[in-house]
Enzyme design. Structure first.
Site, short mmCIF file in Angstrom:
data_model
loop_
_atom_site.label_atom_id
_atom_site.label_comp_id
_atom_site.label_asym_id
_atom_site.label_seq_id
_atom_site.Cartn_x
_atom_site.Cartn_y
_atom_site.Cartn_z
N ARG A 101 7.51 -6.43 20.99
CA ARG A 101 6.83 -5.54 20.05
C ARG A 101 6.88 -6.17 18.67
O ARG A 101 7.95 -6.50 18.16
CB ARG A 101 7.62 -4.23 20.04
N THR A 124 3.31 -4.24 13.24
CA THR A 124 2.21 -3.44 13.82
C THR A 124 2.67 -2.55 14.97
O THR A 124 1.94 -1.65 15.38
CB THR A 124 1.13 -4.38 14.39
N ASP A 184 18.24 -0.63 19.05
CA ASP A 184 17.43 -1.63 19.73
C ASP A 184 18.15 -2.02 21.04
O ASP A 184 19.20 -2.67 21.01
CB ASP A 184 17.25 -2.85 18.82
N ASP A 224 18.85 -5.80 21.63
CA ASP A 224 19.89 -6.32 20.74
C ASP A 224 21.27 -5.81 21.17
O ASP A 224 22.25 -6.55 21.15
CB ASP A 224 19.62 -5.88 19.29
C1 PRP Z 1 11.75 -2.76 23.22
C2 PRP Z 1 12.04 -2.03 24.52
C3 PRP Z 1 10.65 -1.76 25.04
C4 PRP Z 1 9.84 -1.58 23.79
C5 PRP Z 1 9.53 -0.14 23.63
O1 PRP Z 1 11.47 -4.09 23.48
O2 PRP Z 1 12.84 -2.74 25.40
O3 PRP Z 1 10.14 -2.83 25.84
O4 PRP Z 1 10.64 -2.05 22.71
O5 PRP Z 1 8.77 0.07 22.50
P1 PRP Z 1 7.28 0.61 22.55
O6 PRP Z 1 7.28 1.76 23.52
O7 PRP Z 1 7.02 1.04 21.14
O8 PRP Z 1 6.38 -0.50 22.97
P2 PRP Z 1 11.23 -5.18 22.34
O9 PRP Z 1 9.77 -5.40 22.13
O10 PRP Z 1 12.04 -4.83 21.12
O11 PRP Z 1 11.78 -6.48 23.02
P3 PRP Z 1 13.26 -6.84 23.54
O12 PRP Z 1 13.50 -6.04 24.78
O13 PRP Z 1 13.17 -8.29 23.79
O14 PRP Z 1 14.23 -6.49 22.44
N1 URA Z 2 12.78 -0.32 21.26
C1 URA Z 2 14.12 -0.12 21.29
O1 URA Z 2 14.86 -0.94 21.82
N2 URA Z 2 14.59 0.99 20.70
C2 URA Z 2 13.82 1.91 20.12
O2 URA Z 2 14.33 2.92 19.62
C3 URA Z 2 12.43 1.68 20.13
C4 URA Z 2 11.94 0.56 20.71
#
Ligand code: PRP
Ligand code: URA
Length: 207
Positions: free
Chosen positions: A103, A107, A199, A202
């Site tokens: 994400r 944006t 997150d 993370d």
């Molecule tokens: C996080 C989470 C989802 C997404 C959800 O991933 O694991 O995949 O955000 O958010 P959304 O519903 O607004 O799309 P991220 O893109 O942060 O990647 P990561 O898992 O590598 O941290």
């Molecule tokens: N992705 C995450 O990991 N946490 C949130 O709260 C939203 C998006």
């Protein structure tokens, strides 16, 4: 909400509360997420189709059940990886696909960086795994791609969901079954779930 199952099992809710706690460190976070994922799997797979087959016990012939379709687990990277192993413990014969989605912070749009799926998805039950359903952008991108690749039977397992994310998924996929441990209050101004757990990627990997 229609076709949304909130898994209220006490063990799930107990572990979810510990995941939310900001003092929980990655090692413990991974363990807790794994335990919840295994518990959620039972609920998320309850409605899988089975066909009757006959089986011969050492004593006689009887009737048993066999899953109708091949199961494919599709974790959304990275955070979905935290739920993959525990699901494989429960469904060891599952095939596994991977969707890498990130994400963009400014944006909140999700972009693919990796796609690999087993073939013949139209014959399979697909379980899409992503711990967080926030804006729903990642889930919809993943669902769109799975459908493009032929998937016709998909369910989504998300540990924590925001009402906004559920609404976004519902707009495109009215009947998709969603399984979650919590529907939280709302998103904040930068797209994080409140109260949420921060997150997920993370916190899982300590980045
Ligand atoms: C996080 C989470 C989802 C997404 C959800 O991933 O694991 O995949 O955000 O958010 P959304 O519903 O607004 O799309 P991220 O893109 O942060 O990647 P990561 O898992 O590598 O941290
Ligand atoms: N992705 C995450 O990991 N946490 C949130 O709260 C939203 C998006």
């Amino acid at each position: 909400m229609k076709n949304v199952t909130v898994i209220t099992h006490p063990l799930v809710q107990h572990n979810l509360t510990r995941l939310r706690d900001r003092v929980t460190q990655p090692q413990e976070f991974r363990r807790l997420l794994g335990e919840i994922a295994a518990l959620m799997t039972y609920e998320a797979t309850r409605s899988l189709g089975v066909k009757q087959i006959s089986v011969r016990t050492p004593l006689e012939k009887t009737v048993g059940a066999q899953l109708e379709k091949q199961i494919v687990l599709v974790p959304v990277l990275r955070a979905g990886l935290g739920m993959l192993e525990p699901l494989l413990e429960v469904i060891p014969h599952a095939l596994v696909g991977f969707l890498g989605l990130k994400r963009e912070e400014s944006t909140l749009r999700a972009h693919f960086y990796h796609k690999s799926l087993p073939k013949q998805l139209h014959r399979c039950e697909v379980i899409l795994i992503d711990p967080m359903l926030a804006t729903g952008g990642s889930a919809v991108a993943a669902l769109d791609f799975l459908c493009e690749q032929g998937a016709t039977s998909i369910r989504l397992v998300s540990l924590v969901a925001a009402p906004e994310g559920i609404a976004r998924v519902r707009k495109s996929y009215a009947k998709l079954p969603i399984f979650t441990a919590a529907i939280d209050r709302q998103l904040n101004e930068v797209g994080y779930i409140l109260p949420g757990l921060g997150d997920a990627g993370d916190r899982l990997f300590g980045t």
